[in-house]
Motif scaffolding. Sequence first.
Motif, short mmCIF file in Angstrom:
data_model
loop_
_atom_site.label_atom_id
_atom_site.label_comp_id
_atom_site.label_asym_id
_atom_site.label_seq_id
_atom_site.Cartn_x
_atom_site.Cartn_y
_atom_site.Cartn_z
N MET A 1 1.01 -0.86 0.03
CA MET A 1 -0.20 0.02 0.10
C MET A 1 0.89 1.27 0.06
O MET A 1 1.94 1.38 0.53
CB MET A 1 -0.82 0.07 1.39
CG MET A 1 -2.29 0.66 1.31
SD MET A 1 -3.31 -0.25 -0.09
CE MET A 1 -3.27 -1.74 0.14
N SER A 2 0.40 2.25 -0.82
CA SER A 2 1.27 3.44 -0.85
C SER A 2 0.97 4.32 0.41
O SER A 2 -0.23 4.38 0.88
CB SER A 2 1.36 3.96 -2.22
OG SER A 2 -0.23 4.16 -2.47
N ASP A 3 1.76 5.47 0.30
CA ASP A 3 1.37 6.59 1.21
C ASP A 3 0.45 7.51 0.76
O ASP A 3 -0.07 7.34 -0.59
CB ASP A 3 2.57 7.31 2.08
CG ASP A 3 3.42 7.86 0.82
OD1 ASP A 3 2.77 8.39 -0.14
OD2 ASP A 3 4.53 8.07 1.08
N LEU A 23 -7.90 -6.67 7.47
CA LEU A 23 -8.40 -7.40 6.63
C LEU A 23 -8.48 -6.86 5.28
O LEU A 23 -8.13 -7.20 4.45
CB LEU A 23 -9.82 -8.29 7.07
CG LEU A 23 -10.24 -9.15 6.01
CD1 LEU A 23 -9.44 -10.34 5.51
CD2 LEU A 23 -11.65 -9.48 6.54
N VAL A 24 -9.32 -5.69 5.42
CA VAL A 24 -9.53 -4.78 4.04
C VAL A 24 -8.08 -4.51 3.70
O VAL A 24 -7.79 -4.34 2.30
CB VAL A 24 -10.23 -3.68 4.61
CG1 VAL A 24 -10.33 -2.77 3.44
CG2 VAL A 24 -11.64 -4.17 4.81
N ARG A 30 -3.47 -7.37 -1.99
CA ARG A 30 -3.18 -8.25 -2.67
C ARG A 30 -3.79 -8.36 -3.98
O ARG A 30 -3.89 -8.87 -4.82
CB ARG A 30 -3.59 -9.51 -2.01
CG ARG A 30 -2.28 -10.05 -0.93
CD ARG A 30 -3.16 -10.94 -0.11
NE ARG A 30 -1.94 -11.48 0.99
CZ ARG A 30 -1.77 -10.83 2.26
NH1 ARG A 30 -2.68 -9.94 2.42
NH2 ARG A 30 -1.03 -11.36 3.06
N ALA A 31 -4.68 -7.11 -4.31
CA ALA A 31 -5.62 -7.04 -5.24
C ALA A 31 -4.62 -6.82 -6.68
O ALA A 31 -3.70 -5.98 -6.60
CB ALA A 31 -6.40 -5.86 -5.10
N ARG A 32 -5.01 -7.64 -7.65
CA ARG A 32 -4.10 -7.58 -8.90
C ARG A 32 -4.75 -6.47 -10.01
O ARG A 32 -4.25 -6.80 -11.10
CB ARG A 32 -3.93 -8.96 -9.51
CG ARG A 32 -3.25 -9.93 -8.41
CD ARG A 32 -2.91 -10.98 -9.19
NE ARG A 32 -2.58 -12.41 -8.11
CZ ARG A 32 -1.30 -12.29 -7.75
NH1 ARG A 32 -0.30 -11.27 -8.03
NH2 ARG A 32 -1.16 -13.27 -6.99
N PRO A 34 -5.11 -3.51 -12.02
CA PRO A 34 -4.48 -2.46 -12.35
C PRO A 34 -5.00 -1.16 -12.00
O PRO A 34 -4.17 -0.23 -11.64
CB PRO A 34 -4.15 -2.44 -13.96
CG PRO A 34 -5.11 -3.52 -14.36
CD PRO A 34 -5.67 -4.25 -13.34
N ARG A 35 -6.01 -1.00 -11.87
CA ARG A 35 -6.68 0.41 -11.36
C ARG A 35 -6.36 0.56 -9.84
O ARG A 35 -6.62 1.68 -9.44
CB ARG A 35 -8.44 0.23 -11.60
CG ARG A 35 -8.92 0.23 -12.95
CD ARG A 35 -10.00 -0.01 -13.05
NE ARG A 35 -10.63 -1.45 -12.54
CZ ARG A 35 -11.67 -2.02 -12.65
NH1 ARG A 35 -12.82 -1.18 -13.44
NH2 ARG A 35 -11.80 -3.31 -12.52
N LEU A 36 -5.81 -0.46 -9.00
CA LEU A 36 -5.60 -0.21 -7.79
C LEU A 36 -4.20 0.14 -7.81
O LEU A 36 -3.64 0.11 -6.54
CB LEU A 36 -5.88 -1.58 -6.94
CG LEU A 36 -7.57 -1.68 -6.81
CD1 LEU A 36 -7.87 -3.00 -5.84
CD2 LEU A 36 -8.29 -0.56 -6.19
N ALA A 37 -3.55 0.32 -8.66
CA ALA A 37 -2.01 0.47 -8.79
C ALA A 37 -1.56 1.77 -8.09
O ALA A 37 -2.44 2.73 -8.43
CB ALA A 37 -1.20 0.45 -10.31
#
Length: 84
Positions: A1-3, A23-24, A30-32, A34-37
């Motif tokens: 997770m980024s800052d 948990l969240v 771990r989500a793969r 790419p919109r969560l990058a």
Amino acid sequence: MSDATAVGLRVLLVEDEPANRALVRAILARARDPRLAGLALHEAGSIGEARAVIAAYPIDIVLLDVRRPDGNGLDLARELMAAG
């Protein structure tokens, strides 16, 4: 997770239970998708903390626990929608 300074989706997680926050956080890390990058995850344990985060940072999405010991999460959701 980024800052909080990362460029990407800015998410606020409002949850008073540390285990649920963890948990969240783990699921998002771990989500793969790419919109969560570059995801910037902010966390708040109370509605008051959530308001402080919202005042300090631009937020794109709020993951909100509705049953809050310090107030009704739906009231916060309505407040945020009204502020638009």
